[in-house]
Motif scaffolding. Structure first.
Motif, PDB file in Angstrom:
ATOM      1  N   ALA A   1     -26.253   6.117  10.154  1.00 10.69           N
ATOM      2  CA  ALA A   1     -26.030   4.701  10.434  1.00 10.69           C
ATOM      3  C   ALA A   1     -26.379   3.898   9.191  1.00 10.69           C
ATOM      4  N   ASP A   2     -25.575   2.895   8.924  1.00 14.11           N
ATOM      5  CA  ASP A   2     -25.819   1.966   7.819  1.00 14.11           C
ATOM      6  C   ASP A   2     -25.975   2.655   6.471  1.00 14.11           C
ATOM      7  N   PRO A   3     -25.010   3.494   6.089  1.00 10.61           N
ATOM      8  CA  PRO A   3     -25.103   4.145   4.778  1.00 10.61           C
ATOM      9  C   PRO A   3     -24.961   3.119   3.659  1.00 10.61           C
ATOM     10  N   ALA A   4     -25.487   3.479   2.497  1.00 11.46           N
ATOM     11  CA  ALA A   4     -25.306   2.622   1.325  1.00 11.46           C
ATOM     12  C   ALA A   4     -23.816   2.586   0.996  1.00 11.46           C
ATOM     13  N   VAL A   5     -23.316   1.384   0.783  1.00 14.17           N
ATOM     14  CA  VAL A   5     -21.896   1.227   0.455  1.00 14.17           C
ATOM     15  C   VAL A   5     -21.739   1.360  -1.051  1.00 14.17           C
ATOM     16  N   ASP A   6     -20.963   2.335  -1.444  1.00 16.40           N
ATOM     17  CA  ASP A   6     -20.667   2.555  -2.861  1.00 16.40           C
ATOM     18  C   ASP A   6     -19.190   2.909  -2.970  1.00 16.40           C
ATOM     19  N   PRO A   7     -18.666   3.029  -4.173  1.00 14.04           N
ATOM     20  CA  PRO A   7     -17.234   3.327  -4.320  1.00 14.04           C
ATOM     21  C   PRO A   7     -16.806   4.619  -3.624  1.00 14.04           C
ATOM     22  N   ALA A   8     -17.652   5.626  -3.630  1.00 14.20           N
ATOM     23  CA  ALA A   8     -17.277   6.896  -2.985  1.00 14.20           C
ATOM     24  C   ALA A   8     -17.134   6.712  -1.475  1.00 14.20           C
ATOM     25  N   LEU A   9     -18.046   5.970  -0.855  1.00 12.44           N
ATOM     26  CA  LEU A   9     -17.934   5.722   0.581  1.00 12.44           C
ATOM     27  C   LEU A   9     -16.687   4.898   0.884  1.00 12.44           C
ATOM     28  N   THR A  10     -16.472   3.848   0.096  1.00  8.86           N
ATOM     29  CA  THR A  10     -15.306   2.987   0.301  1.00  8.86           C
ATOM     30  C   THR A  10     -14.014   3.793   0.201  1.00  8.86           C
ATOM     31  N   GLU A  11     -13.876   4.594  -0.837  1.00  5.46           N
ATOM     32  CA  GLU A  11     -12.665   5.401  -1.008  1.00  5.46           C
ATOM     33  C   GLU A  11     -12.552   6.460   0.086  1.00  5.46           C
ATOM     34  N   GLY A  12     -13.690   7.012   0.520  1.00  6.21           N
ATOM     35  CA  GLY A  12     -13.669   7.997   1.596  1.00  6.21           C
ATOM     36  C   GLY A  12     -13.174   7.394   2.902  1.00  6.21           C
ATOM     37  N   ILE A  13     -13.636   6.176   3.218  1.00  2.22           N
ATOM     38  CA  ILE A  13     -13.186   5.517   4.440  1.00  2.22           C
ATOM     39  C   ILE A  13     -11.704   5.163   4.336  1.00  2.22           C
ATOM     40  N   LEU A  14     -11.275   4.652   3.184  1.00  2.04           N
ATOM     41  CA  LEU A  14      -9.858   4.321   3.004  1.00  2.04           C
ATOM     42  C   LEU A  14      -8.976   5.547   3.183  1.00  2.04           C
TER      43      LEU A  14
ATOM     44  N   ARG B   1      -6.970  -1.473   2.541  1.00  4.00           N
ATOM     45  CA  ARG B   1      -8.143  -2.019   1.844  1.00  4.00           C
ATOM     46  C   ARG B   1      -8.565  -3.407   2.339  1.00  4.00           C
ATOM     47  N   PRO B   2      -7.664  -4.379   2.544  1.00  2.00           N
ATOM     48  CA  PRO B   2      -8.123  -5.700   3.014  1.00  2.00           C
ATOM     49  C   PRO B   2      -8.848  -5.636   4.366  1.00  2.00           C
ATOM     50  N   SER B   3      -8.407  -4.761   5.246  1.00  2.00           N
ATOM     51  CA  SER B   3      -9.076  -4.616   6.539  1.00  2.00           C
ATOM     52  C   SER B   3     -10.465  -4.012   6.364  1.00  2.00           C
ATOM     53  N   LEU B   4     -10.579  -3.011   5.502  1.00  2.00           N
ATOM     54  CA  LEU B   4     -11.892  -2.429   5.243  1.00  2.00           C
ATOM     55  C   LEU B   4     -12.818  -3.452   4.598  1.00  2.00           C
ATOM     56  N   LEU B   5     -12.284  -4.250   3.678  1.00  2.00           N
ATOM     57  CA  LEU B   5     -13.123  -5.267   3.034  1.00  2.00           C
ATOM     58  C   LEU B   5     -13.675  -6.261   4.049  1.00  2.00           C
ATOM     59  N   LYS B   6     -12.906  -6.574   5.094  1.00  3.70           N
ATOM     60  CA  LYS B   6     -13.418  -7.451   6.155  1.00  3.70           C
ATOM     61  C   LYS B   6     -14.597  -6.792   6.860  1.00  3.70           C
ATOM     62  N   HIS B   7     -14.487  -5.502   7.150  1.00  2.92           N
ATOM     63  CA  HIS B   7     -15.599  -4.776   7.768  1.00  2.92           C
ATOM     64  C   HIS B   7     -16.814  -4.774   6.836  1.00  2.92           C
ATOM     65  N   LEU B   8     -16.592  -4.478   5.570  1.00  2.00           N
ATOM     66  CA  LEU B   8     -17.704  -4.413   4.616  1.00  2.00           C
ATOM     67  C   LEU B   8     -18.356  -5.781   4.426  1.00  2.00           C
ATOM     68  N   THR B   9     -17.555  -6.837   4.433  1.00  2.41           N
ATOM     69  CA  THR B   9     -18.108  -8.198   4.346  1.00  2.41           C
ATOM     70  C   THR B   9     -18.975  -8.469   5.566  1.00  2.41           C
ATOM     71  N   GLY B  10     -18.506  -8.074   6.728  1.00  9.23           N
ATOM     72  CA  GLY B  10     -19.305  -8.224   7.944  1.00  9.23           C
ATOM     73  C   GLY B  10     -20.609  -7.460   7.858  1.00  9.23           C
ATOM     74  N   MET B  11     -20.582  -6.280   7.251  1.00  5.66           N
ATOM     75  CA  MET B  11     -21.820  -5.514   7.071  1.00  5.66           C
ATOM     76  C   MET B  11     -22.787  -6.289   6.172  1.00  5.66           C
ATOM     77  N   ALA B  12     -22.273  -6.840   5.088  1.00  5.90           N
ATOM     78  CA  ALA B  12     -23.131  -7.603   4.170  1.00  5.90           C
ATOM     79  C   ALA B  12     -23.706  -8.840   4.848  1.00  5.90           C
ATOM     80  N   GLN B  13     -22.961  -9.407   5.794  1.00  5.50           N
ATOM     81  CA  GLN B  13     -23.416 -10.605   6.508  1.00  5.50           C
ATOM     82  C   GLN B  13     -24.292 -10.267   7.709  1.00  5.50           C
ATOM     83  N   GLY B  14     -24.388  -8.991   8.056  1.00  4.60           N
ATOM     84  CA  GLY B  14     -25.202  -8.575   9.184  1.00  4.60           C
ATOM     85  C   GLY B  14     -24.499  -8.656  10.528  1.00  4.60           C
TER      86      GLY B  14
END
Length: 177
Positions: free
Chosen positions: A7-20, A45-58
């Motif tokens: 749960a709540d892994p560190a977001v890095d380029p490898a995770l982002t590319e893996g999810i995409l 990618r734009p849909s994932l970025l919305k999820h990642l933005t939500g993660m950053a916002q809590g």
């Protein structure tokens, strides 16, 4: 062999590319995760970025499953409600298991990890239920029923997959209390 969930892994380029990559592979295999094949990781990618933005916002949390090689093999995103009268339940989005891992029981493992996270992880203390939306006509509502979710609503023909191909929007619920 099993998946390892975090749960709540560190977001890095490898995770982002893996999810995409996972999201594109699941979509292109016919998975009902917001896209219709064919689709590329760049279109997702734009849909994932919305999820990642939500993660950053809590407002969103991520559960990721990795295979024995450490590759992203499964995901589920939680979305907390901002409406003050609905903070006692969360939405579950983008629930995926890579096609090469399907049929091994990993989907039910993912759903058990989702439930465990919602019951035990810090920040989920007020959560009493998990809701998710399902695209009708795919059979995944039966899968979620096996994981303990119950259908609580249905809007006929609410999802347009293609002209002349409308599907029901099914809401399912897993009470945690």
């Amino acid at each position: 062999m099993t998946l390892t969930f975090e749960a709540d892994p560190a977001v890095d380029p490898a995770l982002t590319e893996g999810i995409l990559s996972l999201w594109a592979d699941v979509s292109n295999a016919g998975g009902a995760v917001g896209f219709v094949p064919p689709v590329t990781p760049e279109e997702i990618r734009p849909s994932l970025l919305k999820h990642l933005t939500g993660m950053a916002q809590g407002t969103h949390r991520l559960l990721v499953g990795r295979d024995e090689d450490g590759e992203v093999a499964a995901t589920a995103f939680f979305s907390f409600n901002s409406h003050r009268l609905m903070t006692h339940w969360v939405w579950l989005y983008t629930v995926m298991v890579h096609p090469r891992h399907q049929g091994k029981g990993y989907g039910l493992d993912l759903m058990a990890a989702v439930e465990h996270t919602a019951r035990t992880a810090p920040g989920f203390e007020a959560v009493e239920a998990i809701r998710l939306g399902v695209r009708g006509g795919t059979g995944v509502d039966s899968f979620y029923a096996k994981a303990g979710y119950k259908e609580v609503g249905r809007v006929p023909d609410a999802i347009r997959v293609a002209p002349g191909d409308d599907r029901d929007d099914i809401t399912m619920l897993l009470p945690l209390t």
